[in-house]
Design an enzyme around this catalytic site. Structure first.
Site: not given
Length: 441
Positions: A141, A262
Site C-alpha cells: 500500500h 529541466s
C-alpha cells in the site's frame, strides 16, 4: 512509426517494398509446388529471374484497379512472356498471398525482437544478482512493510519478463501459419498437400483450417502477449519512478554527460525513461481491443481487419522493440543508492512488529488478538522516534501491565538480515530453475 521512436530494423520490414518482396516469395512458393502438375517445371525459377518489384508502378496500377494484389500481379506479369506469366497467381486468392506474406513479416519482426528480449532478461538477472544481499524495506500500500532483498525485488520482474519471453518464443516456434486454400478455403484448384509443400518451402506451417483468411485469433494471441509485456514494462517503470523520487532516493536512472533535467531547474534529474516507457506501454496495450475486434469477420472473410492491421501491426512491433531496448539500457545504467536503501531498514524499527508478534505467540499463552493489540500499541508509540529501544521498552511495559515479564531480543543488523532475508538464496535458485534460459544469458 514517428521518427522519434522509429526502429529501422522493424520499419524496414513493414515498408511497401519489403511487403511486395514477401508477396513475391509467397507467390513463387505456391507456384513451385504446382510444377510438374498443372504448371510446367521451371516456371517459378524463370519468373524469379525476371520479376521486378516496382512500388511506383504497383501504385499507379492500383489507382485504376483499386485492388492491391491485382496491381501487384499486373506489375509482375506485364514484364513476362504470357506463356509463363499466365501461371503467376495460379489457383490462389488474394488473401492466400496477403496473409501468408503478413506471417512472413511477423516472423521477420520477431526475429529482431527476441534477441532484444533476451538482452533485457540478462540485464535484469545481472542487476538482481548484484543486489541480492542488499536489504531494502518492502512496501505494501506504499507503506513500509518488512525488509527484503533488493535483488529479490528485481528478480520478480525478471520472472515476469521470462514468462512473456517464453510465450513469445513458443508463438514464434508453433503459431506462425500460412495458407494456400483458395477462394473460401475450399481448395478448388489447390490441395492441402500442395499447401503443405509451399508452406515447407517458406519454413512455416499451413493453417489447419482457413476460411478465406488465416483466423485472426492467431494475431490476437500475439498482441495479447505484447499487451502483457507492456504491463510488465509499466510495472517495473513505475517501480523505478517511485524509488527515484526525491523523498525516496533509493535509485536513480543513469544521467548522461550534458543531459538536462529541466529547462528552468538545473538541479533536477528526472526519471524520464520510466515515464517514457509508461507511455509506450499504454500505446502497446491499446492495440489489444483492435486485435480482438478483428477476430469477428463476416462469414468466410471481409476486409474490416485490413486497414487496422496496416496501421497497428508495424507500430506494435516497433514500440515493443523500442521499449525492450530502452528498458534494457535503463536497467543496466541504474544507480543503486546502497546506503540509503540499507539505512532505511536499519534506522526504522516498526516492521519488527510482526517479528515480536510471532515471538510472543510462541513464548506466551495470550490470545493472538490480545498480543496483536499490545504489539500494535507499542509500534505506534515507537513510530514517533523509529527507535528499536523505544519499541522494546514500550512492549516490555505493556507486557508487565499484564503481569508478564519476558526477555525480548533486540535484533542486530546482521540478525535482521538473517531473519528477513534468510530464504533469498532459495528463491533465486527456484526462479533460475524455473527459467533455465537464464544460464544462456
Amino acid at each position: 512509426m514517428i521518427s522519434r521512436y522509429d526502429k529501422k530494423e522493424i520499419s524496414e520490414i513493414w515498408t511497401e517494398e519489403n511487403k511486395f518482396k514477401t508477396y513475391l516469395e509467397v507467390e513463387l512458393a505456391i507456384l513451385k509446388s504446382l510444377e510438374g502438375n498443372r504448371v510446367p517445371v521451371g516456371t517459378s525459377e524463370e519468373i524469379r529471374k525476371l520479376a521486378k518489384i516496382d512500388v511506383n508502378r504497383i501504385t499507379e496500377i492500383e489507382k485504376e484497379t483499386r485492388h492491391d494484389i491485382i496491381a501487384f500481379c499486373s506489375s509482375i506479369t506485364e514484364n513476362l512472356d504470357p506463356k509463363i506469366g499466365k501461371f503467376f497467381h495460379f489457383g490462389v486468392t488474394s488473401s492466400d498471398i496477403i496473409d501468408s506474406a503478413l506471417t512472413l513479416q511477423i516472423k521477420q519482426s520477431l526475429e529482431r525482437i527476441l534477441p532484444s528480449f533476451k538482452k533485457l532478461l540478462a540485464s535484469l538477472l545481472s542487476k538482481a544478482k548484484e543486489t541480492k544481499d542488499l536489504p531494502t524495506i518492502g512496501r505494501s500500500h506504499g507503506m513500509y512493510a518488512e525488509p527484503m532483498s533488493f535483488g529479490q525485488k528485481i528478480l520478480g520482474h525478471y520472472a515476469e519478463f521470462s514468462r512473456r519471453y517464453l510465450e513469445l518464443l513458443d508463438y514464434y516456434n508453433d503459431e506462425l501459419r500460412v495458407q494456400f486454400s483458395g477462394a473460401v478455403g475450399n481448395y478448388t484448384i489447390l490441395t492441402p498437400e500442395l499447401e503443405e509443400v509451399a508452406a515447407n518451402a517458406l519454413g512455416l506451417k499451413p493453417e489447419e483450417h482457413s476460411t478465406q483468411v488465416i483466423p485472426r485469433d492467431r494475431i490476437a494471441k500475439l498482441i495479447s502477449i505484447f499487451s502483457l509485456t507492456a504491463s510488465a514494462i509499466e510495472r517495473i517503470s513505475v517501480e523505478i519512478r517511485h524509488l527515484h523520487r526525491s523523498d525516496v532516493a533509493e535509485l536513480f536512472e543513469g544521467f548522461a554527460k550534458g543531459q538536462k533535467g529541466s529547462s528552468t531547474m538545473p538541479h533536477k534529474k528526472n526519471p524520464i525513461s520510466g515515464e517514457n516507457l509508461t507511455g509506450m506501454a499504454r500505446m502497446l496495450r491499446s492495440h489489444m481491443s483492435v486485435a480482438l475486434d478483428n477476430i469477428v469477420l463476416w462469414h468466410e472473410r471481409d476486409i474490416s481487419h485490413s486497414s487496422t492491421e496496416r496501421m497497428y501491426l508495424p507500430d506494435a512491433f516497433g514500440i515493443l522493440l523500442y521499449s525492450l531496448d530502452r528498458l534494457s539500457s535503463t536497467v543496466e545504467n541504474l544507480v543503486i543508492n546502497d546506503d540509503v536503501i540499507s539505512n532505511r531498514v536499519f534506522e526504522n524499527c516498526t516492521y519488527l512488529s510482526s517479528y515480536y508478534l510471532h515471538h510472543l505467540i510462541e513464548k506466551t499463552n495470550f490470545k493472538r488478538d490480545d498480543l496483536y493489540s499490545l504489539v500494535q500499541q507499542a509500534s505506534f508509540e515507537a513510530s514517533k522516534t523509529q527507535s528499536a529501544e523505544v519499541f522494546h521498552q514500550a512492549l516490555q511495559t505493556l507486557l508487565e501491565s499484564k503481569q508478564t515479564k519476558l526477555e525480548l531480543p533486540i535484533p542486530t543488523r546482521e540478525e535482521i538480515k538473517n531473519i528477513f532475508l534468510n530464504s533469498t538464496d532459495k528463491v533465486f535458485e527456484r526462479v533460475e530453475k524455473s527459467y533455465p534460459h537464464g544460464k544462456e544469458l
